[in-house]
Design an enzyme around this catalytic site. Structure first.
Site, PDB file in Angstrom:
ATOM      1  N   HIS A  84      23.864  21.891  65.077  1.00  0.00           N
ATOM      2  CA  HIS A  84      23.062  20.681  64.872  1.00  0.00           C
ATOM      3  C   HIS A  84      23.335  19.712  66.007  1.00  0.00           C
ATOM      4  O   HIS A  84      24.477  19.502  66.406  1.00  0.00           O
ATOM      5  CB  HIS A  84      23.405  20.003  63.543  1.00  0.00           C
ATOM      6  CG  HIS A  84      22.646  18.727  63.334  1.00  0.00           C
ATOM      7  ND1 HIS A  84      21.342  18.704  62.904  1.00  0.00           N
ATOM      8  CD2 HIS A  84      23.006  17.428  63.539  1.00  0.00           C
ATOM      9  CE1 HIS A  84      20.930  17.449  62.838  1.00  0.00           C
ATOM     10  NE2 HIS A  84      21.914  16.659  63.209  1.00  0.00           N
ATOM     11  N   ASP A 163      18.805  13.525  49.871  1.00  0.00           N
ATOM     12  CA  ASP A 163      18.832  13.067  51.253  1.00  0.00           C
ATOM     13  C   ASP A 163      17.442  12.709  51.746  1.00  0.00           C
ATOM     14  O   ASP A 163      17.279  11.744  52.492  1.00  0.00           O
ATOM     15  CB  ASP A 163      19.444  14.136  52.162  1.00  0.00           C
ATOM     16  CG  ASP A 163      19.435  13.692  53.609  1.00  0.00           C
ATOM     17  OD1 ASP A 163      20.119  12.706  53.930  1.00  0.00           O
ATOM     18  OD2 ASP A 163      18.703  14.302  54.427  1.00  0.00           O
ATOM     19  N   ARG A 170      16.580   4.459  54.160  1.00  0.00           N
ATOM     20  CA  ARG A 170      17.387   3.900  55.262  1.00  0.00           C
ATOM     21  C   ARG A 170      16.506   3.472  56.421  1.00  0.00           C
ATOM     22  O   ARG A 170      16.778   2.476  57.093  1.00  0.00           O
ATOM     23  CB  ARG A 170      18.413   4.927  55.730  1.00  0.00           C
ATOM     24  CG  ARG A 170      19.562   5.155  54.763  1.00  0.00           C
ATOM     25  CD  ARG A 170      20.326   6.412  55.105  1.00  0.00           C
ATOM     26  NE  ARG A 170      20.752   6.417  56.492  1.00  0.00           N
ATOM     27  CZ  ARG A 170      20.832   7.512  57.246  1.00  0.00           C
ATOM     28  NH1 ARG A 170      20.519   8.686  56.750  1.00  0.00           N
ATOM     29  NH2 ARG A 170      21.238   7.429  58.496  1.00  0.00           N
ATOM     30  N   SER A 185      24.154  12.584  55.542  1.00  0.00           N
ATOM     31  CA  SER A 185      22.783  13.089  55.646  1.00  0.00           C
ATOM     32  C   SER A 185      22.757  14.407  56.416  1.00  0.00           C
ATOM     33  O   SER A 185      22.174  15.400  55.964  1.00  0.00           O
ATOM     34  CB  SER A 185      21.895  12.053  56.346  1.00  0.00           C
ATOM     35  OG  SER A 185      20.602  12.566  56.591  1.00  0.00           O
ATOM     36  N   LYS A 189      22.547  18.611  54.361  1.00  0.00           N
ATOM     37  CA  LYS A 189      21.532  19.622  54.660  1.00  0.00           C
ATOM     38  C   LYS A 189      22.157  20.864  55.279  1.00  0.00           C
ATOM     39  O   LYS A 189      21.800  21.995  54.929  1.00  0.00           O
ATOM     40  CB  LYS A 189      20.466  19.030  55.585  1.00  0.00           C
ATOM     41  CG  LYS A 189      19.582  17.984  54.914  1.00  0.00           C
ATOM     42  CD  LYS A 189      18.641  17.321  55.884  1.00  0.00           C
ATOM     43  CE  LYS A 189      19.346  16.366  56.811  1.00  0.00           C
ATOM     44  NZ  LYS A 189      18.446  15.481  57.563  1.00  0.00           N
TER      45      LYS A 189
END
Length: 426
Positions: A84, A163, A170, A185, A189
């Protein structure tokens, strides 16, 4: 599950207290079911933004968001490893990285997102390939991992639904920059995806969300701590994002540049970061004896790319979209390109149509910015520095406004800076 009064949970965090495990579990469950009002969660998010959370709270908050939905059960024959990035300008690394790591023997379930603002989205880039589709079922994901070794697709609807709701909240309550909320967050995931290991690319600099190295360090440490607490082997690389990554910033042009890398060419910085992340992923997958640089040079990663794209309905040999209009930005004087600001280039690409201001906005496949010179390159007065690509010529003036002061020509090259700044391991 015991019920709590939402106002008591908000007050506890507002006053700097620590939320109990039971309070966190109740809050996320109630919010997911719609029993906790949006304005109450907004107040709690702001309290967390201002007061923070300790590592135990963050781990529990993340776990509660994971439990709000399903977990993928990736029963495949290869070791699973995911990656990620926290987002940057020209950050196309997933495109060459996923097939490279798969060609080295691992399975890469890369569930990705779309661009918002100045940072590009992996799915937007891949959707510039004719026929390619982002939405896959869980069974399709598992089948492709077994057959090809890599899949890049949208997250399934059942992953961390809490989320999805909180992310949107947010965005409209100015609480995006909270490290506990960012970290939970991302990790809710990624952990729900079911990979055994995770490598994070935490970017810092003008084109990143974490503008300073201390901020990036804090986020990297928090992400690694969450992964470790949830039994996922996790490593984070902190990487520079002051200058665009590679030469292409956009959608189709980033795909084209990624294919160059997979065919043994491409910009040196893209190759360097792809190989560095691949090494970390392979180490966590127990495949340290495989050299990703050699595999990349052999062409095997490109073969895997073609199979990966074809498996999702795309034509890897098809021509990519071309822009209807190209505007050239030229060097104002002769010398050496001393700087090229990542954020400014990202905003310019966004305004040209490569990005979106809201999630529902469309993007142009052919829009973007091609950097024809990078810091340290010699340039001559009048030489093309940037190509602005768009299907809407009326967007060019606003893109040019974003580029005012974004580049400078000097008499000497800037000091060289490493691409990978630090590594944080679990």
């Amino acid at each position: 599950m015991s019920a709590f009064a939402a106002v008591d949970v908000i007050r506890a965090k507002r006053d700097g207290g620590r939320l109990s495990d039971e309070q966190i579990d109740w809050t996320i469950d109630a919010y997911t079911r719609g029993d906790l009002a949006e304005e109450q969660m907004a107040a709690l998010a702001m309290a967390i933004f201002l007061r923070g959370m300790d590592s135990g709270e963050i781990a529990r908050w993340t776990g509660a968001m994971i439990e709000s939905g399903e977990r993928l059960d990736l029963k495949v024959s290869r070791p699973t490893i995911d990656k990620h990035s926290t987002g940057g300008v020209g950050d196309k690394i997933t495109l060459p990285l996923a097939p490279l790591v798969a060609a080295c023997g691992a399975a890469v379930p890369q569930l990705s997102g779309r661009g918002l603002g100045h940072t590009g989205g992996t799915l937007d880039k891949l959707e510039s390939i004719p026929g390619w589709r982002a939405a896959l079922s869980t069974s399709e994901i598992i089948r492709q991992l077994d057959d090809v070794g890599a899949v890049v697709c949208a997250a399934t609807e059942g992953l961390a639904p809490a989320d999805k709701k909180l992310y949107a909240l947010r965005d409209v309550t100015s609480t995006v920059e909270s490290i506990p909320l960012i970290a939970s967050s991302i990790m809710s995931k990624k952990i729900a995806e079911g990979s055994a290991g995770l490598v994070l690319d935490v970017k810092t600099g003008s084109g990143a969300f974490m503008k300073t190295l201390p901020q990036a360090r804090e986020l990297a440490r928090t992400l690694v701590e969450i992964g470790t607490a949830h039994g996922v082997a996790t490593t984070a690389l902190i990487t520079d994002m002051n200058v665009p990554l590679g030469n292409a910033v956009g959608n189709a042009i980033e795909v084209a540049e990624s294919v160059e890398v997979l065919r043994g060419g491409g910009p040196a910085d893209v190759v360097e970061l792809t190989v560095a992340l691949a090494r970390e992923m392979l180490a966590l997958a127990g495949l340290s004896d495989v050299d990703p640089a050699s595999v990349l040079a052999s062409g095997k990663a490109y073969e895997t790319w073609c199979r990966m794209i074809a498996a999702q309905g795309g034509d890897p040999e098809a021509a990519l979209p071309r822009p209807k209009h190209v505007h050239i930005v030229s060097a104002p004087s002769s010398g050496v390109l001393a700087s090229l600001d990542a954020y400014s280039v990202g905003v310019a690409a966004w305004r040209l149509g490569a990005g979106r201001a809201r999630k529902e906005d469309p993007v142009q496949a052919a829009a973007g910015v091609l950097c024809l010179a990078k810091p340290g390159d010699p340039v001559s007065a009048g030489q093309p520095l940037l190509e602005l690509h768009t299907d809407t010529p009326d967007a060019v003036p606003s893109a040019l406004a974003a580029l005012e002061g974004a580049y400078a020509v000097g008499s000497s090259a800037p000091d060289s800076a490493p691409l990978v700044l630090e590594t944080v391991r679990g």
